[in-house]
Design a protein around this motif. Structure first.
Motif, PDB file in Angstrom:
ATOM      1  N   ALA A 120       7.078 -13.085  -8.579  1.00  0.00           N
ATOM      2  CA  ALA A 120       5.832 -13.580  -7.981  1.00  0.00           C
ATOM      3  C   ALA A 120       4.903 -14.091  -9.065  1.00  0.00           C
ATOM      4  O   ALA A 120       4.334 -13.308  -9.831  1.00  0.00           O
ATOM      5  CB  ALA A 120       5.165 -12.477  -7.167  1.00  0.00           C
ATOM      6  N   PHE A 159       2.239 -11.435 -11.090  1.00  0.00           N
ATOM      7  CA  PHE A 159       2.073 -10.764  -9.803  1.00  0.00           C
ATOM      8  C   PHE A 159       0.709 -10.095  -9.696  1.00  0.00           C
ATOM      9  O   PHE A 159       0.213  -9.861  -8.587  1.00  0.00           O
ATOM     10  CB  PHE A 159       3.188  -9.734  -9.613  1.00  0.00           C
ATOM     11  N   TYR A 210      -1.145 -10.629  -6.078  1.00  0.00           N
ATOM     12  CA  TYR A 210      -1.463  -9.532  -5.166  1.00  0.00           C
ATOM     13  C   TYR A 210      -2.833  -8.905  -5.437  1.00  0.00           C
ATOM     14  O   TYR A 210      -3.109  -7.824  -4.944  1.00  0.00           O
ATOM     15  CB  TYR A 210      -0.382  -8.452  -5.272  1.00  0.00           C
ATOM     16  N   ASP A 211      -3.683  -9.569  -6.205  1.00  0.00           N
ATOM     17  CA  ASP A 211      -4.961  -8.944  -6.554  1.00  0.00           C
ATOM     18  C   ASP A 211      -5.927  -8.861  -5.375  1.00  0.00           C
ATOM     19  O   ASP A 211      -6.901  -8.109  -5.428  1.00  0.00           O
ATOM     20  CB  ASP A 211      -5.615  -9.664  -7.738  1.00  0.00           C
ATOM     21  N   THR A 242      -4.598  -8.249  -2.305  1.00  0.00           N
ATOM     22  CA  THR A 242      -3.791  -7.543  -1.308  1.00  0.00           C
ATOM     23  C   THR A 242      -3.733  -6.045  -1.559  1.00  0.00           C
ATOM     24  O   THR A 242      -3.774  -5.253  -0.622  1.00  0.00           O
ATOM     25  CB  THR A 242      -2.356  -8.109  -1.297  1.00  0.00           C
ATOM     26  N   LEU A 243      -3.646  -5.650  -2.839  1.00  0.00           N
ATOM     27  CA  LEU A 243      -3.530  -4.247  -3.209  1.00  0.00           C
ATOM     28  C   LEU A 243      -4.694  -3.856  -4.118  1.00  0.00           C
ATOM     29  O   LEU A 243      -4.976  -4.538  -5.105  1.00  0.00           O
ATOM     30  CB  LEU A 243      -2.200  -3.977  -3.918  1.00  0.00           C
ATOM     31  N   VAL A 300      -3.684  -3.103  -7.846  1.00  0.00           N
ATOM     32  CA  VAL A 300      -3.389  -4.296  -8.652  1.00  0.00           C
ATOM     33  C   VAL A 300      -4.680  -4.876  -9.209  1.00  0.00           C
ATOM     34  O   VAL A 300      -4.759  -5.246 -10.388  1.00  0.00           O
ATOM     35  CB  VAL A 300      -2.635  -5.341  -7.802  1.00  0.00           C
ATOM     36  N   TYR A 302      -9.049  -5.572   3.849  1.00  0.00           N
ATOM     37  CA  TYR A 302      -7.673  -5.084   3.805  1.00  0.00           C
ATOM     38  C   TYR A 302      -7.075  -4.929   5.197  1.00  0.00           C
ATOM     39  O   TYR A 302      -5.870  -5.158   5.391  1.00  0.00           O
ATOM     40  CB  TYR A 302      -7.621  -3.761   3.030  1.00  0.00           C
ATOM     41  N   ARG A 356      -1.098  -5.692   6.512  1.00  0.00           N
ATOM     42  CA  ARG A 356       0.020  -5.412   5.611  1.00  0.00           C
ATOM     43  C   ARG A 356       0.835  -4.243   6.144  1.00  0.00           C
ATOM     44  O   ARG A 356       0.289  -3.183   6.440  1.00  0.00           O
ATOM     45  CB  ARG A 356      -0.530  -5.104   4.208  1.00  0.00           C
ATOM     46  N   ASP A 398      -3.508   3.645  -1.657  1.00  0.00           N
ATOM     47  CA  ASP A 398      -3.693   2.495  -2.545  1.00  0.00           C
ATOM     48  C   ASP A 398      -4.954   2.668  -3.389  1.00  0.00           C
ATOM     49  O   ASP A 398      -4.945   2.447  -4.608  1.00  0.00           O
ATOM     50  CB  ASP A 398      -3.772   1.225  -1.695  1.00  0.00           C
TER      51      ASP A 398
END
Length: 294
Positions: A4, A54, A58-59, A61-62, A65, A209, A214, A223
């Protein structure tokens, strides 16, 4: 995590410009330690890694991260950039009027106030607190412009801190390395406090989120707990190289001062001057002013 990747065009362009300018300046020097060049280029490569790997995909999304990304931009990349001594290189290669202007600014009250120990402590400690304890965190998730500005400020704040603490480059103030040790301890305490708040406190940006729907990876509470651990433990681990560099710098400065004292004593001995009476520290040039009798 391996496949990714994305392209952050502004970040890549800034990194390329800085790399070219640094390498061109190095080529003009007859001697320049290769370790400094390697450190500076590694810092730039770290910025590319954080903004294009990645960690950038994904910063939003998670939570964890984003936490890794912020720690690297504040603690890792700036330290490597500071170890590259870019200000020294700039003073050696820039035109004379530019150098004169930089030196005047560095000797001014504003620069000295900006690099006061309490100010640089806030420079390192305030960004994580502002990001995670104010609405700024959710803004970075929803606005690419705010996100880019926060990333830039993280790197600048971290560089300002490490530049003034390592003192590899000229600085407006010549503070003791012991001050840096106390600042590092304060930073460890603040990292722990922020980690506890994020671990035990409410979820950040829950609407953002939840809207992602997700169905993979850790659930939101887990998380955020992982991210809290990253900011707490990861921040302390990221500071260990700085502590090592600080100790090395401290030892070298002590050796340099010892050589200066030895040379001065040798000159006095060669001139036939007898050392003045009193205790040994009253004759030490580095301590005489502090402990001289009133």
């Amino acid at each position: 995590m391996v496949t990714a990747w994305t392209l952050d065009v502004p970040a890549v362009l800034v990194v390329l410009v800085l790399a070219v300018l640094y390498l061109r300046a190095v080529r003009r020097q007859s001697t320049w330690p290769p370790g400094r060049t390697a450190a500076f280029l590694s810092g730039l490569a770290t910025i590319v890694l954080v903004t294009c790997s990645f960690l950038a995909v994904y910063d939003t999304t998670l939570f964890w991260v984003r936490a890794v990304q912020n720690i690297v931009l504040l603690m890792v990349a700036p330290l490597l950039l500071a170890l590259g001594a870019p200000i020294t290189l700039l003073l050696r290669s820039a035109p004379a009027p530019v150098v004169a202007g930089l030196r005047r600014f560095g000797r001014g009250r504003f620069a000295r106030g900006l690099t006061f120990p309490l100010v640089v402590t806030a420079m390192l400690a305030a960004p994580p607190l502002l990001i995670y304890l104010t609405p700024l965190y959710e803004l970075t998730l929803d606005s690419s412009i705010v996100d880019a500005l926060v990333r830039l400020l993280l790197v600048l704040a971290g560089f300002g801190y490490f530049w003034t603490r390592i003192q590899l480059d000229p600085t407006p103030r010549d503070d003791s390395h012991l001050v840096s040790v106390w600042i590092s301890l304060a930073e460890v305490i603040l990292d722990g406090a922020l980690g506890l708040v994020l671990w035990l406190g409410p979820l950040l940006a829950p609407a953002h989120y939840d809207a992602l729907h997700r169905n993979w990876g850790p659930e939101p509470r887990t998380d955020q707990i992982i991210g809290a651990g990253v900011l707490w433990i990861g921040g302390d681990l990221a500071g260990l190289p700085f502590v090592g560099a600080l100790i090395i710098r401290w030892a070298r400065d002590d050796e340099r001062r010892a050589r200066e004292v030895d040379a001065r004593l040798d000159e006095e001995g060669a001139a036939g001057e007898a050392p003045s009476g009193g205790l040994w520290w009253e004759n030490d040039p580095a301590l005489a002013e502090r402990f001289r009798r009133r």
